[in-house]
Write an enzyme that holds these catalytic residues in place. Structure first.
Site, PDB file in Angstrom:
ATOM      1  CE1 TYR A 226      -3.253  -3.266   0.870  1.00  0.00           C
ATOM      2  CE2 TYR A 226      -4.468  -0.965   0.451  1.00  0.00           C
ATOM      3  CZ  TYR A 226      -4.102  -1.796   0.196  1.00  0.00           C
ATOM      4  OH  TYR A 226      -5.804  -2.891   0.786  1.00  0.00           O
TER       5      TYR A 226
ATOM      6  CE  LYS B 130       1.045 -18.366  -0.555  1.00  0.00           C
ATOM      7  NZ  LYS B 130       0.671 -19.477  -0.157  1.00  0.00           N
TER       8      LYS B 130
ATOM      9  CG  ASP C 210      -2.679 -20.739   1.119  1.00  0.00           C
ATOM     10  OD1 ASP C 210      -2.217 -20.549   2.484  1.00  0.00           O
ATOM     11  OD2 ASP C 210      -1.671 -21.452   0.587  1.00  0.00           O
TER      12      ASP C 210
ATOM     13  CG  ASP D   8      -8.552  -4.905   1.201  1.00  0.00           C
ATOM     14  OD1 ASP D   8      -9.118  -4.357   1.952  1.00  0.00           O
ATOM     15  OD2 ASP D   8      -8.585  -4.781   0.201  1.00  0.00           O
TER      16      ASP D   8
ATOM     17  CG  ASP E 121     -14.037  -7.152   1.449  1.00  0.00           C
ATOM     18  OD1 ASP E 121     -13.718  -6.052   2.317  1.00  0.00           O
ATOM     19  OD2 ASP E 121     -14.591  -6.427   0.090  1.00  0.00           O
TER      20      ASP E 121
END
Ligand code: NAD
Ligand code: IPM
Ligand code: MN
Length: 349
Positions: free
Chosen positions: A135, A186, A219, A243, A247
């Site tokens: 970002y 990750k 994941d 982020d 959702d």
């Protein structure tokens, strides 16, 4: 007479302009001593005179206000999204609001798309790093428009940034009397950044022997959030993964219209906004669910030390959901204003 809390209100774009005024009605119904000042920073303002945020905007917010209440930014008429970047990401970065706290709580079984999942099974908090990662907008494009084009987007992770957000997650777990903090990354692929997160998590978790610490690759975390959301208390992760998983987490609570968030730097002026965006297709139709914004307002009041008022709002939201006095996305037949009005009436009783 206690001093009034000062709140800067930025409705922004699209449904932000509907859910924020609706949520303010609910805050007013609590009778809390609050003074609101509205700012028109938005796509409309940008298209009118080129202003995203005035030159002293962030300093003024930090100096003159106890908190900021924001709707959403994003408008198809500004394809570059420059105003959203400068206003929303500007606040997060320039005001150093490093912890994006996104509670995930199912209020009623009927709202969860998963079979047999009850409210007590979905009750955790995501703490998203909010000032670093991809970002930061560092990178570039070479040989643009050719077959050899190269685009890079750099992922920034600083020792200080990673450490403070992980520590925030452990402190939050203690404050909420929760038992576990899970860090997600990750690091099997993104070894440099992930390696830093792993080392810092190991070090900081050692300072909190009363809290269980664990790790999942992001994941696998997505899979577990859907298969068995009851296992989580506090999840801490980087900006981008935070982020995305929030959702997904919003869907567990009944959709983006239900999810609340705070962008926090302890001791500094912090900013509160629903997780959803400006939802352009919904804008101006009085159909957006105001609960995400109302629950966000409640978080803001709690942050400002108005826990009683916050709790009254939470109770009223719960009643609205249970009695289906809501917008259609969660099974009711009210408009944005009417749904918020019903909650405001409950609060003022
Ligand atoms: P969005 O969150 O605006 O909407 C996605 C979908 O979620 C909607 O089509 C709708 O089905 C549902 N939804 C969202 N809010 C709802 C509500 N209050 N009530 C009922 N349903 C709701 O995401 P998007 O469509 O990807 O983005 C639209 C614009 O908003 C883009 O410009 C994006 O960049 C911006 N955005 C801004 C913020 C922010 O300001 N914090 C957050 C996310 C997206
Ligand atoms: C969010 C949004 C923002 C983000 C966008 C609009 C910049 O998706 O708050 O979740 O990616 O942080
Ligand atoms: Mn998002």
């Amino acid at each position: 007479m206690p001093v009034k809390k000062k709140i800067a209100v930025i409705p922004g774009d699209g449904i932000g302009k509907e859910v924020i005024p609706a949520a303010l009605k609910v805050v007013e119904a609590t009778g809390a001593g609050i003074e609101f000042t509205s700012f028109d920073w938005s796509a409309d303002r940008y298209l009118k005179d080129g202003t995203t945020i005035p030159p002293d905007g962030f300093a003024m917010l930090a100096r003159d206000f106890d908190a900021i209440f924001l709707g959403a930014l994003g408008d198809p008429r500004v394809p570059s999204n420059i105003h959203a970047k400068e206003i929303l990401l500007g606040m997060r970065f320039k005001m150093d609001l490093y912890a994006n706290v996104r509670p995930v709580k199912l209020l009623d079984e009927s709202l969860c798309p998963l079979k047999g999942v009850k409210p007590e099974h979905v009750d955790f908090v995501v703490v998203r790093e909010n000032t670093e990662g991809p970002y930061v907008d560092a990178g570039g494009v070479l040989k643009q428009g050719t077959a050899d084009e190269i685009a890079t987007q750099e992922d920034f992770n600083t020792r200080k940034g990673v450490e403070r957000v992980i520590r925030y997650a452990f402190e939050l777990a203690r404050r909420l009397k929760r038992k576990k903090v899970l860090m997600s990354d990750k690091s099997n692929v993104m070894t440099f950044a992930g390696g830093l997160w792993q080392r810092v998590f190991k070090q900081v978790s050692g300072e909190y022997p009363d809290i269980q610490s664990s790790h999942m690759y992001v994941d696998a975390l997505c899979m577990h959030m859907v298969r068995d959301p009851r296992q989580f208390d506090v999840i801490v992760t980087n900006n981008m993964f935070g982020d995305i998983i929030t959702d997904l987490a919003a869907a567990l609570q009944g959709g983006l219209g239900m999810a609340a968030s705070g962008n926090i730097h302890p001791g500094k002026t912090s900013m509160f906004e629903p997780v959803h965006g400006s939802a352009p297709p919904f804008a101006g139709k009085n159909i957006a669910n105001p609960i995400g914004a109302i629950a966000t307002a409640s978080m803001m009041l709690e942050h400002l030390g108005l826990a009683g008022e916050a709790e009254r709002i939470n109770q009223a939201i719960l009643e609205a959901v249970q009695q289906k006095k809501t917008t259609s996305d969660i099974g009711g037949n009210l408009g944005t204003r009417e749904a918020a009005g019903w909650i405001a009436d409950q609060v003022s009783r």
